[in-house]
Design an enzyme around this catalytic site. Structure first.
Site, mmCIF file in Angstrom:
data_model
loop_
_atom_site.group_PDB
_atom_site.id
_atom_site.type_symbol
_atom_site.label_atom_id
_atom_site.label_comp_id
_atom_site.label_asym_id
_atom_site.label_seq_id
_atom_site.Cartn_x
_atom_site.Cartn_y
_atom_site.Cartn_z
ATOM 1 N N GLY A 191 50.196 35.289 43.420
ATOM 2 C CA GLY A 191 49.140 34.491 42.810
ATOM 3 C C GLY A 191 48.024 34.255 43.816
ATOM 4 O O GLY A 191 47.864 35.018 44.773
ATOM 5 N N SER A 192 47.293 33.187 43.612
ATOM 6 C CA SER A 192 46.119 32.935 44.444
ATOM 7 C C SER A 192 46.515 32.449 45.840
ATOM 8 O O SER A 192 47.593 31.866 46.035
ATOM 9 C CB SER A 192 45.246 31.883 43.769
ATOM 10 O OG SER A 192 45.983 30.686 43.628
ATOM 11 N N GLU A 215 37.174 36.121 46.787
ATOM 12 C CA GLU A 215 37.742 37.004 45.759
ATOM 13 C C GLU A 215 36.970 36.812 44.456
ATOM 14 O O GLU A 215 36.832 35.686 43.977
ATOM 15 C CB GLU A 215 39.212 36.653 45.556
ATOM 16 C CG GLU A 215 39.860 37.501 44.480
ATOM 17 C CD GLU A 215 41.365 37.277 44.381
ATOM 18 O OE1 GLU A 215 41.786 36.109 44.305
ATOM 19 O OE2 GLU A 215 42.112 38.277 44.373
ATOM 20 N N GLU A 239 52.417 37.141 47.791
ATOM 21 C CA GLU A 239 51.464 38.230 47.484
ATOM 22 C C GLU A 239 50.223 37.548 46.940
ATOM 23 O O GLU A 239 50.222 37.051 45.803
ATOM 24 C CB GLU A 239 52.066 39.178 46.428
ATOM 25 C CG GLU A 239 53.362 39.850 46.841
ATOM 26 C CD GLU A 239 53.160 40.950 47.860
ATOM 27 O OE1 GLU A 239 52.018 41.406 48.031
ATOM 28 O OE2 GLU A 239 54.147 41.335 48.514
ATOM 29 N N LEU A 240 49.147 37.511 47.734
ATOM 30 C CA LEU A 240 48.032 36.613 47.418
ATOM 31 C C LEU A 240 46.736 37.370 47.115
ATOM 32 O O LEU A 240 46.747 38.550 46.804
ATOM 33 C CB LEU A 240 47.866 35.613 48.565
ATOM 34 C CG LEU A 240 49.162 34.880 48.966
ATOM 35 C CD1 LEU A 240 48.925 33.964 50.151
ATOM 36 C CD2 LEU A 240 49.742 34.094 47.790
ATOM 37 N N CYS A 262 44.468 42.227 42.188
ATOM 38 C CA CYS A 262 44.382 41.843 43.607
ATOM 39 C C CYS A 262 43.889 43.010 44.452
ATOM 40 O O CYS A 262 43.289 42.799 45.502
ATOM 41 C CB CYS A 262 45.744 41.359 44.088
ATOM 42 S SG CYS A 262 47.047 42.514 43.685
HETATM 43 P P1 NAP Z 1 47.579 31.288 40.352
HETATM 44 O O1 NAP Z 1 46.693 30.357 39.654
HETATM 45 O O2 NAP Z 1 47.804 31.103 41.797
HETATM 46 O O3 NAP Z 1 48.967 31.269 39.557
HETATM 47 C C1 NAP Z 1 50.039 32.114 39.910
HETATM 48 C C2 NAP Z 1 51.332 31.482 39.458
HETATM 49 O O4 NAP Z 1 51.542 30.290 40.214
HETATM 50 C C3 NAP Z 1 51.327 31.053 37.992
HETATM 51 O O5 NAP Z 1 52.600 31.234 37.441
HETATM 52 C C4 NAP Z 1 50.983 29.584 38.106
HETATM 53 O O6 NAP Z 1 51.386 28.831 37.000
HETATM 54 C C5 NAP Z 1 51.777 29.205 39.333
HETATM 55 N N1 NAP Z 1 51.369 27.960 39.967
HETATM 56 C C6 NAP Z 1 50.221 27.258 39.807
HETATM 57 N N2 NAP Z 1 50.253 26.136 40.562
HETATM 58 C C7 NAP Z 1 51.446 26.130 41.202
HETATM 59 C C8 NAP Z 1 52.069 25.250 42.124
HETATM 60 N N3 NAP Z 1 51.476 24.138 42.540
HETATM 61 N N4 NAP Z 1 53.299 25.568 42.591
HETATM 62 C C9 NAP Z 1 53.914 26.685 42.182
HETATM 63 N N5 NAP Z 1 53.381 27.551 41.292
HETATM 64 C C10 NAP Z 1 52.153 27.288 40.818
HETATM 65 O O7 NAP Z 1 47.081 32.803 40.170
HETATM 66 P P2 NAP Z 1 46.616 33.543 38.837
HETATM 67 O O8 NAP Z 1 45.275 33.027 38.465
HETATM 68 O O9 NAP Z 1 47.702 33.551 37.832
HETATM 69 O O10 NAP Z 1 46.499 35.035 39.393
HETATM 70 C C11 NAP Z 1 45.398 35.492 40.068
HETATM 71 C C12 NAP Z 1 45.626 35.501 41.557
HETATM 72 O O11 NAP Z 1 46.791 36.236 41.881
HETATM 73 C C13 NAP Z 1 44.506 36.215 42.291
HETATM 74 O O12 NAP Z 1 44.168 35.483 43.433
HETATM 75 C C14 NAP Z 1 45.116 37.549 42.665
HETATM 76 O O13 NAP Z 1 44.546 38.202 43.769
HETATM 77 C C15 NAP Z 1 46.522 37.172 42.920
HETATM 78 N N6 NAP Z 1 47.384 38.341 42.813
HETATM 79 C C16 NAP Z 1 47.890 38.880 43.959
HETATM 80 C C17 NAP Z 1 48.675 40.029 43.886
HETATM 81 C C18 NAP Z 1 49.247 40.671 45.119
HETATM 82 O O14 NAP Z 1 50.115 41.528 44.977
HETATM 83 N N7 NAP Z 1 48.800 40.315 46.311
HETATM 84 C C19 NAP Z 1 48.924 40.604 42.643
HETATM 85 C C20 NAP Z 1 48.377 40.014 41.506
HETATM 86 C C21 NAP Z 1 47.617 38.880 41.601
HETATM 87 P P3 NAP Z 1 50.341 28.531 35.805
HETATM 88 O O15 NAP Z 1 49.978 29.840 35.219
HETATM 89 O O16 NAP Z 1 51.146 27.688 34.914
HETATM 90 O O17 NAP Z 1 49.177 27.825 36.441
#
Ligand code: NAP
Length: 482
Positions: A231-232, A379, A251-252, A285
């Protein structure tokens, strides 16, 4: 429209407080399904169930795990079209992209099942240690860590769930999965493949609900031995700050650079960038975000790229011929539009695209971007590329390395020395020569440097990070040979 429950201890159950919510299409707001909303009390139940599941699964021989997982893989293959339809509806990605993604699930499970059957250890040459004789034998064995919490993002609702769940199960761990709130239905459909394949109760648990609510309960729990998060960077940092002593894979985010040198094949580079910058509406990502072009060829580069980007068919995700669908929400599309506008206000030039209609944005090229501006450094996670000029290879590499991130990078050049220098000097987890970073074979090690994360995925790497190495020493008594 289907209603879904939580998967806890092998049973499909309601949330403790009975809460439910709709999952809607980001393209047109249609209700796609509804799910239970788990809260910390449900997270607690899921971890307890996972501990029981682990007790059984860790004592299950690898060949039995292999058989169950390959059955789940076959079910994932059989149900790939159904899962692609669900994914396209809940995520907004085009059906063609969803089919490509759904079709990989079975393969990831099979690759993981194989790697899970290959947990070889080392024998230790203990007698090379001064004072140690031949009466001792030493070796290592690999054991599953225990309960793995998998937290996944919205952008690849099948792929990124599978890259966590499949290796964790293959190595003998139990899992609590928390999929993204926007895309729980694909994850639940995948979980059903494992249940139907005969996975013992409690080995895979799925809690749907909000990350900010469930996250802390899952991450802080001392019974959990590993967090596998994608995630982020913002949420990753939070997780790292509260996880305590447990294994962590993060993986961010990224702001992926692509370098195009003056000896590159411009046609090949622009064809690749017209894919790598816009697939999944740029919500990847490893998207090609910053295009760093040798100053001598910027005009030729833009002339070649523009018609290719204008030819990308954007629209209704389920319509025949749509290449790129919507973004995950109207709010995300608004954010990307505002970023493009801010870049233009501070001197960049919008070459094409950028028009917004609800959650859809026309693929955009923004040129003359200051490489140190937020449009390049942060990003973007949207369907636009930022083109900046570089004086030479060294300058291009400096710019490539100038952000906080380091996930993937691409370099276009026909010169081997340039390639080798770029490979050695670019700070990122993956470097592609003559393709953008938007390319992944599921078996390869995959993960970022710097603020892009900690650890590697890909079945072999993930299994290494989801197992513990135990060192065993057998102490015999010294003997003499007569
Ligand atoms: P996100 O907002 O960080 O959410 C990712 C996951 O974390 C979701 O399941 C989210 O739940 C959960 N989450 C949110 N707050 C949390 C907390 N306080 N504690 C634990 N978990 C929590 O990211 P996204 O918007 O879904 O995805 C986009 C991001 O992912 C981008 O920054 C992208 O670059 C990154 N990404 C990285 C990779 C890699 O391989 N490096 C691959 C894909 C994506 P909710 O959905 O319920 O908020």
């Amino acid at each position: 429209m289907e209603s879904h429950k939580l998967l806890i201890g092998g049973a499909w159950v309601d949330a403790v407080n009975g809460e439910r919510e709709d999952v809607t299409s980001p393209f047109n707001g249609d209700i796609v399904g509804d799910v239970a909303v788990a809260r910390p009390a449900d997270a607690e139940r899921a971890i307890t169930a996972a501990l029981s599941g682990f007790d059984v699964w860790r004592r299950t021989p690898a060949h039995v795990r292999f058989a169950i997982l390959t059955k789940a893989a076959a079910l994932a293959d059989e149900r790939a079209e159904e899962m692609a339809q669900i994914m396209s509806r809940e995520n907004g990605k085009s059906l063609v992209e969803a089919r490509g993604e759904a079709g990989r699930s079975g393969d990831i499970i099979r690759l993981s099942a194989f790697e899970g059957s290959q947990l070889y250890g080392d024998s230790l040459p203990l007698d090379a240690n001064k004072g140690t004789g031949l009466e001792k034998l030493g070796f290592t064995i690999h054991q599953p860590v225990g309960v793995v919490v998998a937290i996944s993002p919205f952008n690849y609702p099948a792929l990124l769930v599978m890259h966590k769940v499949a290796p964790a199960l293959a190595a003998g761990n139990a899992v609590v999965l928390k999929p993204a709130r926007a895309t729980p239905l694909t994850a639940l459909a995948l979980a059903k493949c494992f249940v139907d394949a005969g996975l013992p109760d409690g080995v895979l648990n799925v809690v749907t609900g909000g990350g900010s609510d469930l996250g802390d309960a899952l991450v802080r729990d001392t019974r959990v031995r590993k967090i596998s998060f994608t995630g982020s960077t913002r949420v990753g940092e939070h997780i790292a700050s509260i996880a305590g002593i447990k294994k962590l894979s993060l993986e961010l985010g990224a702001s992926g650079p692509v370098i195009v040198l003056d000896d590159a094949d411009i046609d090949a580079a622009t064809t690749s960038i017209a894919l790598g910058g816009y697939i999944n509406a740029g919500q990847v990502c490893i998207s090609a975000q910053r295009i760093i072009v040798h100053e001598k060829i910027v005009d030729d580069f833009l002339s070649a790229l523009t018609p290719k980007v204008q030819a990308i068919r954007v629209g209704d995700p389920l319509a025949e011929g749509t290449a790129v669908g919507s973004m995950i929400s109207r709010a995300e599309a608004d954010r990307v539009t505002a970023s493009i506008r801010a870049a233009v206000t501070s001197g960049a030039r919008l070459v094409t695209g950028g028009e917004q209609d609800g959650s859809i944005i026309q693929p955009a090229i923004v040129a003359d971007v200051d490489p140190f501006s937020p449009f390049a450094q942060d990003e973007l996670f949207g369907p636009a590329v930022a083109v900046s000029a570089a004086r030479n290879l060294e300058h291009a590499i400096d710019l490539a390395n100038s952000t906080a991130y380091g996930l993937g990078a691409g370099v276009f050049t026909n010169n081997m020395s340039n390639s080798i220098r770029a490979i050695r000097e670019i700070e990122s987890g993956v470097v592609h020569i003559n393709w953008t970073q938007l390319w992944r074979a599921d078996l390869m090690p995959y993960g970022g440097f710097k603020a892009s994360g900690i650890g590697k995925e890909g079945p072999r790497s993930a299994i290494a990070e989801m197992t513990e190495i135990k060192t065993v020493i057998l102490h015999g008594t010294p003997w003499t040979h007569s």
